[in-house]
Motif scaffolding. Sequence first.
Motif, PDB file in Angstrom:
ATOM      1  N   GLU A   7       1.075  -1.425  -0.081  1.00  0.00           N
ATOM      2  CA  GLU A   7      -0.030   0.303   0.265  1.00  0.00           C
ATOM      3  C   GLU A   7       0.731   1.140  -0.315  1.00  0.00           C
ATOM      4  OE1 GLU A   7      -2.593  -0.695   3.276  1.00  0.00           O
ATOM      5  OE2 GLU A   7      -3.904  -1.748   2.386  1.00  0.00           O
ATOM      6  N   ASP A   8       0.272   2.713  -0.324  1.00  0.00           N
ATOM      7  CA  ASP A   8       0.627   3.626  -0.517  1.00  0.00           C
ATOM      8  C   ASP A   8       1.305   4.536   0.844  1.00  0.00           C
ATOM      9  OD1 ASP A   8       1.078   3.111  -3.867  1.00  0.00           O
ATOM     10  OD2 ASP A   8      -0.693   4.437  -3.728  1.00  0.00           O
ATOM     11  N   PHE A   9       2.314   5.346   1.621  1.00  0.00           N
ATOM     12  CA  PHE A   9       2.818   5.135   2.070  1.00  0.00           C
ATOM     13  C   PHE A   9       3.306   6.558   1.965  1.00  0.00           C
ATOM     14  CE2 PHE A   9       6.837   3.279   2.348  1.00  0.00           C
ATOM     15  CZ  PHE A   9       7.312   3.870   2.712  1.00  0.00           C
ATOM     16  N   SER A  10       3.153   7.688   3.447  1.00  0.00           N
ATOM     17  CA  SER A  10       4.067   8.604   2.945  1.00  0.00           C
ATOM     18  C   SER A  10       4.186   9.505   4.532  1.00  0.00           C
ATOM     19  CB  SER A  10       3.843   9.700   2.006  1.00  0.00           C
ATOM     20  OG  SER A  10       3.492   9.545   0.921  1.00  0.00           O
ATOM     21  N   LEU A  11       5.423   9.290   4.302  1.00  0.00           N
ATOM     22  CA  LEU A  11       5.912  10.209   6.555  1.00  0.00           C
ATOM     23  C   LEU A  11       7.517  11.733   6.330  1.00  0.00           C
ATOM     24  CD1 LEU A  11       6.908   6.330   8.104  1.00  0.00           C
ATOM     25  CD2 LEU A  11       4.722   8.231   8.599  1.00  0.00           C
TER      26      LEU A  11
END
Length: 633
Positions: free
Chosen positions: A433-437
Amino acid sequence: MTLRAYPRARKRTIAPGAVLAGTLCGAWMLAAGAARGQEAEPTAEPGLPYSAEVSPEGAESLAATAAAVAQTIRLRDSAPTDAFGLIVRVRADLPRLMEVLRAEGHWGGSVAATIAGRPPDDPALPGLLAAAREPVPVRFTLTPGPQYRIGRVEAAAEPAEAAPALRAAMPSAGIAEGDPARAATVLDAEGAIIGALRRAAHPLATVAGREVWVDHDRRTLDIAWRIAPGPRARFATPEVVGQQRVDDGLLARTAARRMEGQDYSPATLERGRRALMALGVFESVRAEPGTALTPDGRLPVTFRVSERPRRALGASIAYETNYGAAVSVYWEHRNLFGGAERLRLEAEAARLGSSGLDNSTYRAFATLTTPEIWRQDARLTVRMGAVRERLEAYDRDAVLASALAERSLSDRLAVQAGPLYETGRIGRYGDLEDFSLFGFVTGLRWDDTESPLDPTRGIRAAVTATPFYSIRDGTTFTRLYASGSTYLDLTGDARGVLALRAALGATVGATRDDITLDKRFYSGGGGSVRGYTYQSIGPRDAGNRPLGGASLLELGAEWRQRISGPWGAVAFVEAGSVGEDSFPGSGDLRVGVGAGLRYLTAIGPIRVDVGVPLNPQRGDPAYALYVGIGQAF
């Protein structure tokens, strides 16, 4: 100058200055030269054969030193001689051997010699030797007598106004009435006095004179020093010479920040030298303090530098039985724009095991490090890269970027802070799944060890707190991590070292399941708990794959023993716990033990370790083999 002591006189003044130094050097520097295989004379044709021995009566411990000093013995095979040459050698060795006795405090001793049973000044000896058909025996007899002791010790300041500075330095001498009257004891004491004065900001401190009296009735050695402390001084603006492609302004600022205007001390001078070395562009940096003060009472210092090659290429390889080999390569430019900026390009392929290249891990990064931020004393490290990870705990394809500023508060302590960003896809069992931190790192680092790859003493410790914000779903959490290691040289010669390690981790602000998979805590494998598979310690899912945790506890102890030459061995015990809760130690503790070999090289030890899990979980291997460069921690 020869040191003389006369038994018939109650006292005899020994000439100051070179006498004790000559006694010491005559006994030990010649011995050191013999140990290195140095020869004082060229090889000649075979001459008069002879044998030679030293007999120290009642002081057998002097035999080796005396044999090394006696040129009659040292040159017997390498420089043969004739009868007259042998007599000259033996006579010349008598004062040398007296220096050996006196260097160890035997000021009332005596030395005698015989050649073929006759004294070396026997007028019939040359003819006797010329007619010899067998090797001629040479014998030196040392009669040490009682060891003398230190008597009165006095020191006077020149000028007298400098007496307070000298008084403060005298306790460092480490010499007292009743100590053995060895030459080295006296020389070490005066060296310690001068060193203490220099540490107290007297850079021009010198020994103006030394007088020594041997009292044969009391069997003592009395000492009187005249010490010139010189004026107190501060550092002038240091000068750097020898650079070719590095910005002069950067070098001047780097050295001046640590030194200019500060009280003189050897430690401060060394800080300036090490700061220049830390730029990474120099092969060597030599500090040359001035021999006189400037008109305003400051000490000039010149740093003479030699630059390294600007570019470097390197590679490394490691191996772990569970996943196979890991290979990394790098290229770096050490002075990209002339201001000691370092650009490093690196790539790694890991987990090159039997499961195929599709399940391997790949990483590539570019890192730019600058030694200043807007001419301020702070290092900036900007890093960008991409990863493709296929691990038991998770799969991740991501792009990462960070900018970390670090400032040294002292030689040992540094503070760091900076943002980081990570985006991509992450998941388990191929479901990504896409993620951005977005995160912000803050931390402290302490390091007073003497070697980055093979420390034998000191402490390393680091504490970081990194708040994270998930751009996609708004989740926030803070990751706390502290680690430390200490190294104890228990044998005093770096041959037996006890290394201890501990690490604590906790995540606050979110439950374990809300934390991004790669930001959870994991344990197991090389660098954490050997014997267990990488990331395997802690909770697992129904497929027996690691889930990670919200907390971490790791402990380790390793005994490092030098065996012979470059070879060494280690024995270790390590333990780790990963818990679902945020409190470290809340999970089950897993313990591993093992042993390994070390081969020391110029770039650090090559290590081979075998670890065994004592309380494995389902699916854990019976052992694990690790190969790499550098100590495990």
